[in-house]
Design a protein around this motif. Structure first.
Motif, PDB file in Angstrom:
ATOM      1  N   SER A  89     -55.833 -38.890 -19.415  1.00  0.00           N
ATOM      2  CA  SER A  89     -55.196 -37.585 -19.648  1.00  0.00           C
ATOM      3  C   SER A  89     -55.142 -36.774 -18.356  1.00  0.00           C
ATOM      4  N   CYS A  90     -56.134 -36.936 -17.485  1.00  0.00           N
ATOM      5  CA  CYS A  90     -56.117 -36.234 -16.201  1.00  0.00           C
ATOM      6  C   CYS A  90     -54.988 -36.750 -15.314  1.00  0.00           C
ATOM      7  N   PHE A  91     -54.770 -38.076 -15.316  1.00  0.00           N
ATOM      8  CA  PHE A  91     -53.679 -38.609 -14.507  1.00  0.00           C
ATOM      9  C   PHE A  91     -52.324 -38.144 -15.043  1.00  0.00           C
ATOM     10  N   GLN A  92     -52.177 -38.091 -16.347  1.00  0.00           N
ATOM     11  CA  GLN A  92     -50.932 -37.582 -16.922  1.00  0.00           C
ATOM     12  C   GLN A  92     -50.679 -36.145 -16.464  1.00  0.00           C
ATOM     13  N   SER A  93     -51.724 -35.327 -16.504  1.00  0.00           N
ATOM     14  CA  SER A  93     -51.595 -33.939 -16.055  1.00  0.00           C
ATOM     15  C   SER A  93     -51.256 -33.865 -14.572  1.00  0.00           C
ATOM     16  N   PHE A  94     -51.922 -34.688 -13.772  1.00  0.00           N
ATOM     17  CA  PHE A  94     -51.659 -34.717 -12.327  1.00  0.00           C
ATOM     18  C   PHE A  94     -50.228 -35.169 -12.044  1.00  0.00           C
ATOM     19  N   HIS A  95     -49.773 -36.203 -12.741  1.00  0.00           N
ATOM     20  CA  HIS A  95     -48.420 -36.720 -12.547  1.00  0.00           C
ATOM     21  C   HIS A  95     -47.366 -35.653 -12.861  1.00  0.00           C
ATOM     22  N   LYS A  96     -47.548 -34.957 -13.964  1.00  0.00           N
ATOM     23  CA  LYS A  96     -46.599 -33.909 -14.342  1.00  0.00           C
ATOM     24  C   LYS A  96     -46.637 -32.742 -13.359  1.00  0.00           C
ATOM     25  N   GLN A  97     -47.832 -32.413 -12.877  1.00  0.00           N
ATOM     26  CA  GLN A  97     -47.951 -31.313 -11.920  1.00  0.00           C
ATOM     27  C   GLN A  97     -47.228 -31.630 -10.616  1.00  0.00           C
TER      28      GLN A  97
END
Length: 310
Positions: A89-97
């Protein structure tokens, strides 16, 4: 033997003298070459690694953190974790950011073979977004050296912040986030002694939240209390300890130990020459000494108040 009896070895190559016994007896690891290749475009290659568990659980419950390092700029993003299964979930957030803030597409993610990276959720996400997942060979952490060295640098800096300011170790999460903030603004030899933030600014416009004047970790910080937070006779500020910078707000994070409350604000007066916590190795148990003058009749009396760190 070849130098003692050269005629005996004439007409033979070195490869002709290899044998299974020698290989089995003398096998060793191949020297790992130092890689000087670096991407020229931000976010083409992202290095990642997970650290933990911490021997001390932070008040927020976190025991782990995951880092994402851009190969081109060496900018580092860190996410605190309560469990390792939060990495996806952290990577998903980082990718979107990265897509929203910098209009960038991540092409490659490099990590080790940990289960937090090698799983069905990650593989499905990579296929959907066309991201290549590069993993290290077994027992070869050198192939993820950028992330490994970054974690070491972060831990050394966080440890120095805690020790230098005598801040309790359970604030390690504040120290590690502050370390990321500072290292992103420190010159690096890999970047010809530019800072990661400067290199990133050459490629992408920076959000204003990334620009904030650095302060001394653990110093005394007086947080301004607004009128709705106090009465007319109450103090106008609260004595706190500076513990870092807000991640998604343009403000400083100041912690008030008596109430265990963290304030995020720009309305702060710093006393950077004074640390909030005392040195536990010193003989004195005084955190600070203040003098208050009071007038009784025609004479002045001075009362001294000592504050003991609990």
């Amino acid at each position: 033997m070849k130098h003692l009896i050269p005629d005996l070895f004439s007409g033979f190559k070195d490869s002709d003298f290899t044998c299974d016994t020698c290989i089995l007896a003398k096998s060793h690891r191949v020297p790992y070459p130092l890689s000087t290749n670096k991407c020229t475009t931000p976010f083409t290659l992202i290095h990642s690694d997970v650290w933990g568990p911490s021997p001390i659980t932070a008040p927020s419950g976190v025991r782990w953190f995951v880092t994402f390092i851009d190969d081109c700029t060496r900018m580092t993003w860190l996410y605190l974790l309560k469990n390792k299964n939060e990495v996806f979930s952290c990577f998903q957030s980082f990718h979107k950011q990265m897509k929203t803030q910098f209009n960038a597409q991540i092409q490659i993610l490099r990590s080790d073979n940990g289960g937090e990276f090698v799983n069905h959720d990650f593989q499905t996400y990579f296929q959907q977004h066309g991201i290549i997942h590069e993993t290290t060979c077994p027992q070869t952490p050198q192939q993820n050296g950028v992330a490994e060295r970054k974690n070491r640098h972060l831990l050394e800096t966080a440890r120095a912040l805690l020790i230098g300011a005598h801040v309790p170790r359970h604030h390690w999460d504040d120290a590690i986030v502050t370390a990321v903030h500072l290292i992103n603004r420190m010159p690096s030899g890999v970047l010809t002694f530019k800072t990661p933030l400067q290199v990133l600014a050459q490629h992408r416009p920076l959000p204003s939240v990334l620009v904030l004047t650095p302060r001394i970790f653990g110093c005394v910080a007086f947080v301004h209390l607004h009128k709705n937070q106090r009465s007319k006779l109450d103090p106008c500020a609260l004595r706190c300890v500076f513990v870092g910078y807000a991640t998604h707000q343009k403000g400083y994070r100041c912690y008030h130990p008596p109430t265990q409350r963290t304030y995020v604000t720009l309305d702060v007066t710093f006393l950077e020459s004074e640390l909030f916590f005392h040195d536990p190795s010193s003989n004195s148990t005084l955190q600070g000494r203040y003098e208050v003058k009071s007038r009784i009749g025609a004479t002045w009396k001075i009362k001294k108040f000592s504050f003991v760190q609990k």
